[in-house]
Design a protein around this motif. Structure first.
Motif, PDB file in Angstrom:
ATOM      1  N   PRO A 127     -35.450  12.117 148.157  1.00 49.36           N
ATOM      2  CA  PRO A 127     -35.520  10.738 147.682  1.00 49.36           C
ATOM      3  C   PRO A 127     -36.613  10.618 146.661  1.00 49.36           C
ATOM      4  CG  PRO A 127     -35.585  10.923 150.098  1.00 49.36           C
ATOM      5  CD  PRO A 127     -35.697  12.590 149.484  1.00 49.36           C
ATOM      6  N   ARG A 128     -37.413  11.561 146.369  1.00 52.39           N
ATOM      7  CA  ARG A 128     -38.360  11.159 145.282  1.00 52.39           C
ATOM      8  C   ARG A 128     -37.782  11.499 143.723  1.00 52.39           C
ATOM      9  NH1 ARG A 128     -42.864  15.607 147.691  1.00 52.39           N
ATOM     10  NH2 ARG A 128     -43.176  14.418 149.957  1.00 52.39           N
ATOM     11  N   THR A 129     -36.623  12.076 143.831  1.00 52.51           N
ATOM     12  CA  THR A 129     -35.806  12.101 142.499  1.00 52.51           C
ATOM     13  C   THR A 129     -35.733  10.995 141.623  1.00 52.51           C
ATOM     14  OG1 THR A 129     -34.781  14.054 143.507  1.00 52.51           O
ATOM     15  CG2 THR A 129     -33.989  13.167 141.599  1.00 52.51           C
ATOM     16  N   SER A 130     -35.726   9.735 142.504  1.00 47.05           N
ATOM     17  CA  SER A 130     -35.517   8.463 141.656  1.00 47.05           C
ATOM     18  C   SER A 130     -36.913   8.064 140.729  1.00 47.05           C
ATOM     19  CB  SER A 130     -35.282   7.285 142.724  1.00 47.05           C
ATOM     20  OG  SER A 130     -36.619   7.185 143.584  1.00 47.05           O
ATOM     21  N   GLY A 131     -38.057   8.775 141.088  1.00 45.05           N
ATOM     22  CA  GLY A 131     -39.067   8.729 140.067  1.00 45.05           C
ATOM     23  C   GLY A 131     -39.081   9.677 139.138  1.00 45.05           C
ATOM     24  N   ASP A 132     -38.102  10.601 138.934  1.00 43.95           N
ATOM     25  CA  ASP A 132     -38.123  11.507 137.896  1.00 43.95           C
ATOM     26  C   ASP A 132     -37.572  10.865 136.778  1.00 43.95           C
ATOM     27  OD1 ASP A 132     -38.384  14.720 137.476  1.00 43.95           O
ATOM     28  OD2 ASP A 132     -36.613  13.772 136.535  1.00 43.95           O
ATOM     29  N   VAL A 133     -38.204  11.090 135.557  1.00 43.55           N
ATOM     30  CA  VAL A 133     -37.724  10.304 134.259  1.00 43.55           C
ATOM     31  C   VAL A 133     -36.417  10.964 133.992  1.00 43.55           C
ATOM     32  CG1 VAL A 133     -38.138  10.097 131.950  1.00 43.55           C
ATOM     33  CG2 VAL A 133     -39.967  10.090 133.648  1.00 43.55           C
ATOM     34  N   GLY A 134     -36.340  12.368 134.012  1.00 48.80           N
ATOM     35  CA  GLY A 134     -35.086  13.038 133.778  1.00 48.80           C
ATOM     36  C   GLY A 134     -33.811  12.540 134.578  1.00 48.80           C
ATOM     37  N   TRP A 135     -33.941  12.225 135.745  1.00 51.76           N
ATOM     38  CA  TRP A 135     -32.988  11.633 136.677  1.00 51.76           C
ATOM     39  C   TRP A 135     -32.618  10.224 136.152  1.00 51.76           C
ATOM     40  CZ3 TRP A 135     -32.377   7.222 139.919  1.00 51.76           C
ATOM     41  CH2 TRP A 135     -31.318   7.440 140.792  1.00 51.76           C
ATOM     42  N   GLN A 136     -33.465   9.558 135.860  1.00 54.67           N
ATOM     43  CA  GLN A 136     -33.142   8.173 135.256  1.00 54.67           C
ATOM     44  C   GLN A 136     -32.466   8.214 134.012  1.00 54.67           C
ATOM     45  OE1 GLN A 136     -37.017   6.035 135.205  1.00 54.67           O
ATOM     46  NE2 GLN A 136     -37.598   6.654 137.185  1.00 54.67           N
ATOM     47  N   LEU A 137     -33.037   8.888 133.245  1.00 58.29           N
ATOM     48  CA  LEU A 137     -32.189   9.077 131.471  1.00 58.29           C
ATOM     49  C   LEU A 137     -30.904   9.556 131.907  1.00 58.29           C
ATOM     50  CD1 LEU A 137     -35.057  10.456 129.621  1.00 58.29           C
ATOM     51  CD2 LEU A 137     -34.257   7.987 129.615  1.00 58.29           C
ATOM     52  N   SER A 138     -30.641  10.725 132.876  1.00 61.67           N
ATOM     53  CA  SER A 138     -29.525  11.133 132.973  1.00 61.67           C
ATOM     54  C   SER A 138     -28.463  10.076 133.439  1.00 61.67           C
ATOM     55  CB  SER A 138     -29.507  12.364 133.930  1.00 61.67           C
ATOM     56  OG  SER A 138     -28.302  12.936 134.111  1.00 61.67           O
ATOM     57  N   PHE A 139     -28.627   9.594 134.395  1.00 58.08           N
ATOM     58  CA  PHE A 139     -27.723   8.335 135.000  1.00 58.08           C
ATOM     59  C   PHE A 139     -27.557   7.234 133.636  1.00 58.08           C
ATOM     60  CE2 PHE A 139     -28.281  10.383 138.906  1.00 58.08           C
ATOM     61  CZ  PHE A 139     -27.102  10.322 139.439  1.00 58.08           C
ATOM     62  N   ALA A 140     -28.573   6.701 133.130  1.00 61.29           N
ATOM     63  CA  ALA A 140     -28.492   5.877 132.237  1.00 61.29           C
ATOM     64  C   ALA A 140     -27.831   6.245 131.040  1.00 61.29           C
ATOM     65  CB  ALA A 140     -29.936   5.510 131.585  1.00 61.29           C
ATOM     66  N   ALA A 141     -27.631   7.588 130.599  1.00 61.05           N
ATOM     67  CA  ALA A 141     -26.728   7.914 129.433  1.00 61.05           C
ATOM     68  C   ALA A 141     -25.355   8.206 130.089  1.00 61.05           C
ATOM     69  CB  ALA A 141     -27.302   9.344 129.291  1.00 61.05           C
ATOM     70  N   VAL A 142     -25.040   8.590 131.107  1.00 62.92           N
ATOM     71  CA  VAL A 142     -23.786   8.671 131.625  1.00 62.92           C
ATOM     72  C   VAL A 142     -23.224   7.214 131.791  1.00 62.92           C
ATOM     73  CG1 VAL A 142     -22.107   9.248 133.330  1.00 62.92           C
ATOM     74  CG2 VAL A 142     -23.973  10.819 132.630  1.00 62.92           C
ATOM     75  N   ALA A 143     -24.143   6.397 132.234  1.00 68.00           N
ATOM     76  CA  ALA A 143     -23.458   4.794 132.144  1.00 68.00           C
ATOM     77  C   ALA A 143     -22.952   4.159 130.793  1.00 68.00           C
ATOM     78  CB  ALA A 143     -24.306   4.105 133.233  1.00 68.00           C
ATOM     79  N   GLY A 144     -24.004   4.399 130.051  1.00 69.71           N
ATOM     80  CA  GLY A 144     -23.913   4.167 128.616  1.00 69.71           C
ATOM     81  C   GLY A 144     -22.714   4.531 127.912  1.00 69.71           C
TER      82      GLY A 144
END
Length: 531
Positions: free
Chosen positions: A81-98
């Motif tokens: 559950p702590r993964t959501s605070g990982d910047v890499g996790w956030q950037l990965s999903f943002a890039a795929v959504a974009g």
């Protein structure tokens, strides 16, 4: 993950393997590839999405990128559950959504869609360039707000760098995987494959060096608050849906007007990402800063770097019994973006088990392979990563660049002296720079960090004939020695203190000053002992 699936599917097809069997094999390869590649947040996301698409194909059901992305988010958060605070996790999903949202409209913008009547759409090189540019620009735009939010910086060079590197990425990966497969057969040579893959990798590295060197390669951006990030992504979604809409709103626009609208939306999104700050409660004036605390943990190292904004990063965890976790909690530390262990010795990693039990840690980073550290990370639900020269950790505007050891040295010959493989970090916060040496003495470890503000003296101030040369190169104003009072080793040695004094470097010692705190702001920095 896509390249892995394409290559393996093509090879299996050449061998005459039926389609369903090919899909099963690719699913198994993904299950193997994710842990082998380090199982980082972005790798987990790609693995779950790829597996979801293959399962959908096996079940003869249509695949949905958006459902696969939601499944990947749920799966990675269920694992940690702590993964959501990982910047890499956030950037990965943002890039795929974009990419999912913007690629098609941008591809039409760059190359044009199928013409009226029987005029075909773009093909060949033009279509390939348009596709690559669209994917790259979509990912760049989608990650820009988070980059501004976390790092207060945006890369101007990333888009042309990715476009230039794009032709070599797939060949390098395919050649590498082919070499790995062929290498299992000892009578087949892999030299030509690895040589070609090396040329591709060298080209990508050179592109990175060329475009990272200019002063304009990245620009500072005002720290974007959560309202600004949300507003920016709302604009992205609205713009993407409008440009992709096949209905009345899209048909009402002439082609040229649609292209102008697309360009305007792109410019608007980039401008918002660069300039828009939190429109809700703004950050207090002067809130941005960095505090580095070299903690008095006796004969050991524990250094806390606490950027604002951003979560703290801890470098080393001190010896057993130093009460590090309790001290961090008392100091208001609720979570750590990362804990870095320079090397797995008791005076640097003894307090790690207590720390992981007491405080949420997003990432545990270390250099030399350590089963103990890996097991501690798994038991605590912490993402583990090995770092080497060229690696970087970030939190807010704080960057920790790994200067030593090289990956070839870590993965190659072993050293009987763990100090020679101690991780050396260069901490940067805007113009402030501090070298964190662990136990890597300058005599044995050839690092050239350039001019510094602060030096953390290696190995608790032990005798180091190379220290004078390092001081000549780096010219720090202050040196900090993390050392225990009345230790049996005679640290810091008279030779070390004389070298510092001879270079007019002020030396602060934790055995005399207690915790040593360095407060950094945009206007400068100051250092003081905290009893």
């Amino acid at each position: 993950m896509l390249l892995l699936a394409l290559l393996s599917t093509a090879l299996l097809g050449l061998l005459g393997v039926p389609l369903r069997a090919r899909l099963v094999v690719v699913l198994a390869l993904i299950a193997v590839y994710v842990p082998v590649a380090g199982a980082g947040p972005s790798i987990q996301r790609a693995g779950v999405m790829g597996a979801a698409a293959i399962v959908a194909a096996l079940a003869s059901r249509p695949a949905s990128r958006w459902y696969a992305m939601l499944l990947a988010a749920a799966a990675t958060l269920a694992l940690n559950p702590r993964t959501s605070g990982d910047v890499g996790w956030q950037l990965s999903f943002a890039a795929v959504a974009g990419i999912a949202l913007w690629t098609a409209p941008l591809r039409h913008l760059f190359a044009g869609g199928p013409g009226r009547g029987r005029r075909p759409g773009p093909t060949g090189l033009r279509a390939a360039v348009a596709e690559g540019a669209a994917v790259t620009l979509a990912a760049t735009i989608a990650t820009a707000p988070l980059m501004a939010h976390h790092f207060e910086r945006l890369s101007i060079a990333s888009l042309p760098a990715n476009l230039l590197a794009l032709p070599a990425v797939a060949p390098a990966m395919w050649l590498g995987m082919l070499a790995g497969a062929v290498g299992q057969l000892p009578w087949l040579p892999v030299g030509p494959l690895t040589a070609l893959a090396g040329l591709c990798a060298a080209y990508v590295e050179q592109v990175g060096r060329w475009l990272a060197a200019p002063g304009w390669a990245q620009v500072e951006a005002p720290q974007a608050g959560v309202p600004a990030v949300v507003a920016t992504y709302a604009l992205m979604v609205a713009g993407g849906r409008l440009l992709a809409a096949p209905g009345r709103a899209r048909r009402a626009l002439r082609p040229r007007r649609a292209h102008l609208l697309a360009a305007a939306v792109v410019v608007l999104v980039v401008a918002v990402a660069l300039q828009l700050r939190g429109s809700g409660a703004p950050a207090p004036a002067g809130a941005a800063g960095l505090r580095v605390t070299v903690l008095d943990v006796g004969q050991g190292d524990a250094i806390l770097l606490d950027p604002a904004p951003g979560d703290p990063i801890l470098v080393d965890a001190g010896p057993v019994g130093a009460g590090l976790a309790a001290r961090l909690r008392d100091g208001g530390v609720e979570r750590l973006a990362a804990a870095v262990i320079s090397h797995d010795q008791s005076d640097h990693a003894g307090g790690l088990p207590e720390l992981i039990d007491a405080i949420p840690v997003s990432t545990l980073a270390y250099g030399r392979r350590s089963r103990r550290l890996s097991a501690l990370a798994r038991a605590g639900g912490v993402a583990a990563t090995r770092v080497a020269e060229g690696s970087e950790l970030r939190s807010g505007a704080l960057r920790l660049e790994v200067l030593w050891p090289p990956r070839t040295l870590l993965d190659g010959a072993s050293s009987s002296d763990p100090n020679a493989l101690s991780v050396v970090l260069l901490a940067r916060w805007h113009r402030f720079e501090m070298l964190l040496t662990g136990d890597a003495e300058a005599e044995a470890v050839p690092v050239e960090p350039g001019p510094l503000d602060v030096l953390k003296v290696a190995h608790h101030g032990s005798a180091d004939p190379g220290l004078g040369g390092l001081l000549d190169l780096s010219a720090p104003r202050v040196a900090v020695i993390s050392v225990g009072a009345d230790n049996p080793f005679g640290h810091p040695t008279p030779e070390t203190l004389e070298a510092l004094a001879g270079h007019d470097v002020e030396a602060l010692r934790t055995d005399l000053a207690g915790d040593v705190a360095i407060d950094v702001s945009r206007g400068g920095w100051s250092v003081h002992g905290v009893e």
